[in-house]
Scaffold this motif. Structure first.
Motif, PDB file in Angstrom:
ATOM      1  N   GLY A  13      -5.783  -6.911 -21.771  1.00 55.93           N
ATOM      2  CA  GLY A  13      -6.546  -8.181 -21.456  1.00 55.93           C
ATOM      3  C   GLY A  13      -5.522  -9.259 -21.483  1.00 55.93           C
ATOM      4  O   GLY A  13      -5.877 -10.404 -20.710  1.00 55.93           O
ATOM      5  N   HIS A 159      -4.899  -2.238 -13.030  1.00 57.02           N
ATOM      6  CA  HIS A 159      -5.650  -1.209 -13.996  1.00 57.02           C
ATOM      7  C   HIS A 159      -5.000   0.377 -14.155  1.00 57.02           C
ATOM      8  O   HIS A 159      -5.153   0.866 -15.044  1.00 57.02           O
ATOM      9  CB  HIS A 159      -7.048  -1.433 -13.798  1.00 57.02           C
ATOM     10  N   ASP A 197      -0.975 -14.266  -8.445  1.00 57.50           N
ATOM     11  CA  ASP A 197      -2.227 -14.810  -8.337  1.00 57.50           C
ATOM     12  C   ASP A 197      -3.227 -13.786  -9.361  1.00 57.50           C
ATOM     13  O   ASP A 197      -4.272 -14.104  -9.963  1.00 57.50           O
ATOM     14  CB  ASP A 197      -2.821 -14.925  -7.037  1.00 57.50           C
ATOM     15  N   ARG A 198      -3.222 -12.307  -8.941  1.00 55.60           N
ATOM     16  CA  ARG A 198      -3.995 -11.521  -9.540  1.00 55.60           C
ATOM     17  C   ARG A 198      -3.875 -11.453 -11.035  1.00 55.60           C
ATOM     18  O   ARG A 198      -4.954 -11.479 -11.797  1.00 55.60           O
ATOM     19  CB  ARG A 198      -3.532 -10.081  -9.042  1.00 55.60           C
ATOM     20  N   ALA A 201      -5.184 -14.847 -12.582  1.00 55.14           N
ATOM     21  CA  ALA A 201      -6.456 -15.086 -12.585  1.00 55.14           C
ATOM     22  C   ALA A 201      -7.446 -14.195 -13.501  1.00 55.14           C
ATOM     23  O   ALA A 201      -8.384 -14.615 -14.035  1.00 55.14           O
ATOM     24  CB  ALA A 201      -7.225 -15.039 -10.981  1.00 55.14           C
ATOM     25  N   ASP A 202      -6.791 -12.786 -13.651  1.00 55.67           N
ATOM     26  CA  ASP A 202      -7.643 -11.821 -14.261  1.00 55.67           C
ATOM     27  C   ASP A 202      -7.124 -11.653 -15.772  1.00 55.67           C
ATOM     28  O   ASP A 202      -7.809 -10.848 -16.587  1.00 55.67           O
ATOM     29  CB  ASP A 202      -7.398 -10.665 -13.568  1.00 55.67           C
ATOM     30  N   TYR A 203      -5.865 -12.245 -16.338  1.00 53.59           N
ATOM     31  CA  TYR A 203      -5.268 -11.788 -17.523  1.00 53.59           C
ATOM     32  C   TYR A 203      -5.354 -13.118 -18.420  1.00 53.59           C
ATOM     33  O   TYR A 203      -5.040 -14.175 -17.842  1.00 53.59           O
ATOM     34  CB  TYR A 203      -4.181 -11.176 -17.534  1.00 53.59           C
ATOM     35  N   CYS A 225      -4.584 -21.004 -10.486  1.00 56.75           N
ATOM     36  CA  CYS A 225      -5.421 -20.011 -11.141  1.00 56.75           C
ATOM     37  C   CYS A 225      -5.577 -20.597 -12.553  1.00 56.75           C
ATOM     38  O   CYS A 225      -5.307 -20.213 -13.404  1.00 56.75           O
ATOM     39  CB  CYS A 225      -4.583 -18.689 -11.422  1.00 56.75           C
ATOM     40  N   VAL A 229     -10.326 -16.298 -18.220  1.00 57.25           N
ATOM     41  CA  VAL A 229     -11.048 -15.363 -18.823  1.00 57.25           C
ATOM     42  C   VAL A 229     -10.841 -15.067 -20.115  1.00 57.25           C
ATOM     43  O   VAL A 229     -11.786 -14.704 -20.915  1.00 57.25           O
ATOM     44  CB  VAL A 229     -10.774 -13.937 -17.818  1.00 57.25           C
TER      45      VAL A 229
END
Length: 565
Positions: A13, A159, A197-198, A201-203, A225, A229
């Protein structure tokens, strides 16, 4: 500590971002220092020795801002020569190695531990060096490396990547990718921006050693971002710059005043400690065992137990502590203790289920797990500490003992003999396949002076609390299985391990306690004893007697030596 709990609870994560501070501690020059030195080399080639401000001189002399690409083109004519020129800045010389410079730091190695254990998958770095990759390879991890826009554009879904290292400003092995000037750092290529950006934003993000002052493109990527999360963390031994404080506020990040080595070592150690104590809750184990008993009595769904056994065996077989290094350590004893604790905790449910199935099961249920033991005893083809390499095979030893003791306690002789003979393990020295019960004894895999005693204590709750044996019945079953395993070991021509077995007799005439039991059993039933009928030592009573006498002689010699201290 909060970060350690989050990393443990949500593997993969978090992404880590390392700035120049993480590499300067290793004695690496900063990107600016390297560029300054290259400009001085260009000036020397032009016959100029005093240039003052290096970048100002270059701009005035060539009417352009100094870039790595341009500097290297002036100093070296081929790609190979350019790499050789940079090699001296980023790779250690013999003197550097002797003095510990340009080697992965404690921070790099702590991060590599977290990656090898499956807790972290993405590491971003603004550094040109390969210290992070070196630390990862030392830990047995081969990273996917992104060093230029083409790499980023062709990247697989995040992933699916076990370990990703992103050189945000390029990599010295690819000089055309290296970014350092204000103009170069103003904005990134679209493919790099898309990748950042990925990730942002996600981690969750852990930033260390990055000032944020000189990298507007990276600042902009973080500002785009702001979504959280996971909580982000920023560690630096000094007060943060104005730009860094602004980003800290935008991401609602936590600032920790610590250097990278101290911070990441503490995080990795805390995650290990949490993992070592994060055993299955006793109630969960009890429920699993009760469910297994219902299944074996015919009142439950057998497919559930079958799948659970297979799933647990497969899970433990691929645990990073079994499959990933490093296979050496500065303090091998401490690292061995840590890994053994992790394996004992992770194997707890499997050992309970195997013991229950071996005790209450039948020939059909034996098929679910006996041959699967081989997965847990595979040899690690690596060099390093024999204690750490042997420990990777310890889960097989644990399962063999758990199953063998249970089968013996239930007088399931066929199952006992299968446990002692069917699963195979490879001798790493000669390639020969031997019964795993013979080759993978506690002394070889657990690698402690009192390895059998440690295993005896580990398995005791299974038989006392869940199979409801009395303490005396457990001790008898343990000693009898251990004794039969030693006999099989001697019959196979292997040296025997020092066992955890009570002694009887007197000085120079000591006998292992279960020898009396086996003699009585064979005296009563002879060749018709179910142990021989099941095929122990191919049912050959003479082989059994020969091996038994050899084990007793060795045991007496050891016990008599111990008598003299």
């Amino acid at each position: 500590m909060n970060l350690a709990f989050s990393v443990r609870a949500t593997p993969g994560g978090y992404a880590f971002l390392l700035g120049a501070g993480a590499s300067i501690a290793a004695g690496m020059p900063s990107a600016w220092d390297v560029q300054q030195d290259l400009i001085k080399k260009v000036a020397a080639a032009e016959g100029v020795t005093e240039i003052g401000d290096a970048h100002a001189w270059y701009k005035k002399r060539f009417d352009r801002t100094a870039t790595y690409d341009d500097l290297l083109a002036r100093l070296a004519s081929t790609s190979l020569e350019r790499q050789a020129l940079l090699h001296a800045y980023f790779e250690p010389s013999q003197e550097d190695r002797e003095e510990g410079r340009k080697q992965p730091t404690a921070a790099h190695r702590a991060i590599a531990r977290l990656v090898a254990a499956g807790y972290v998958r993405i590491v971003l770095t603004t550094n040109f060096d390969r210290l992070m990759e070196t630390a990862l390879r030392e830990a047995g991890v081969e990273p996917t490396v992104v060093a230029d826009p083409a790499d980023a554009a062709g990247l697989a879904p995040l992933h699916t990547i076990k370990c990703l290292v992103v050189h945000v400003h390029g990599d010295y092995l690819n000089p055309t990718s290296m970014l350092n000037t204000p103009e170069e750092l103003k904005e990134y290529a679209p493919a790099v921006d898309d990748l950042l950006d990925r990730i942002f934003a996600d981690y969750g993000l852990v930033i260390s050693g990055w000032s944020a002052t000189w990298d507007p493109a990276l600042r902009n990527a973080l500002s785009r971002c702001p979504a959280r999360v996971f909580t982000s963390y920023w560690t630096d031994p000094r007060e943060l710059s104005e730009h860094a404080r602004d980003l800290l506020t935008r991401r609602s990040a936590v600032y920790v005043q610590a250097d990278a080595d101290t911070f990441f070592e503490h995080v990795a150690d805390a995650v290990d400690a949490i993992a070592a104590t994060d055993r299955q809750h006793p109630a969960s184990i009890a429920i699993a065992v009760a469910t297994a008993k219902r299944t074996l009595s015919g009142t439950g769904q057998s497919i559930t137990l079958h799948d659970t056994l297979r799933r647990e065996i497969s899970r433990i077989a691929v645990l990073p502590v079994r499959t990933a290094g490093p296979w050496d350590a500065a303090n091998v004893e401490a690292e061995h203790g840590r890994r053994l604790g992790v394996l004992e905790a992770e194997a707890e449910l499997l050992l309970n289920l195997v013991a229950t199935t071996a005790y209450w099961g039948n020939n059909e249920t034996d098929r679910w797990w006996i041959r699967e033991i081989e997965q847990l005893g595979t040899h690690v083809p690596a060099s390093g500490s024999t204690a750490l390499l042997g420990l990777a095979r310890a889960p097989a030893t644990m399962v063999i003992y758990s199953a063998g003791i249970a089968a013996l306690a239930a007088e399931r002789w066929d199952t006992l003999v299968r446990v002692l003979s069917e699963p195979k393990a490879q001798n790493e020295y000669n390639g020969k396949a031997l019964p795993a019960a013979v080759f993978l004894g506690p002394q070889k895999t657990i690698s402690l002076a009192k390895a059998s005693e440690r295993l005896h204590g580990q398995l005791r709750p299974i038989f006392i609390e869940h199979l409801v044996l009395s303490d005396a019945a457990y001790v008898d079953a343990w000693e009898r299985f251990e004794y039969l395993r030693l006999i099989a070991q001697r019959d196979a021509g292997e040296g025997i391990d020092w066992p955890h077995i009570r002694k009887t007799g007197s000085f120079n005439a000591y006998r292992p306690a279960p020898a009396v039991w086996l003699k009585q059993e064979l005296d009563q039933r002879g060749d018709l004893h179910p142990l021989l009928q099941a095929g122990f030592l191919d049912g050959n009573a003479q082989r059994l007697q020969t091996a038994q006498e050899a084990v007793e002689a060795e045991y007496n010699r050891w016990a008599s030596q111990m008598r003299w201290g």
